[in-house]
Design an enzyme around this catalytic site. Sequence first.
Site, short mmCIF file in Angstrom:
data_model
loop_
_atom_site.label_atom_id
_atom_site.label_comp_id
_atom_site.label_asym_id
_atom_site.label_seq_id
_atom_site.Cartn_x
_atom_site.Cartn_y
_atom_site.Cartn_z
N GLY A 11 0.84 -1.20 0.00
CA GLY A 11 0.00 0.00 0.00
C GLY A 11 0.87 1.24 0.00
N CYS A 12 0.41 2.24 0.67
CA CYS A 12 1.10 3.54 0.73
C CYS A 12 2.49 3.41 1.33
CB CYS A 12 0.24 4.47 1.58
SG CYS A 12 1.04 6.01 2.00
#
Length: 178
Positions: A11-12
């Site tokens: 993800g981020c």
Amino acid sequence: MNAQLATLAGGCFWCLEAVFEQLRGVTKVVSGYSGGHVPNPSYEAVCTGTTGHAEVVQVTFDPDALSYRDLLGVFFTLHDPTTLDRQGGDVGTQYRSAIFYHDDEQRRTAEEVVRELEAEHVFDEPIVTKIESLKAFYPAEEYHREYYRRNSNQPYCRAVIAPKVAKLRSKYLEKLKA
């Protein structure tokens, strides 16, 4: 020190950087991009989903202080490896779950960890984390580095990153830097 590298997508990259930099044995964490087909991509290009890159962190660590297996344990605890091309509200191939291995030993360890997690039914859904050879790593732009540390009061940081940092502290207290 016998430094090794791990390159992980979950993800981020701001979330992963904020977590991994707190672990004992980790000496450096660099946000960047891997897994795509465009050399030296920009953040804006990666966000379009057309470059094939994932947001990643490249972690420099001392395997005598923190094993690769333990690093992967933290990785699988702090993101959802069962959602294809998304983490929470972040959607797109750039947010996929992936382990970019640096050598055959890392590949074998990653495959073993995934098999063990599946056998133990740790997650309700199958793990979709891709395990692939690292072809290239491109560091992210300077403004992405140490993002959480510099912007901890920003709404995204408070809502998304802070709970992951809190989870790390509660679950892996013995692995944190003093």
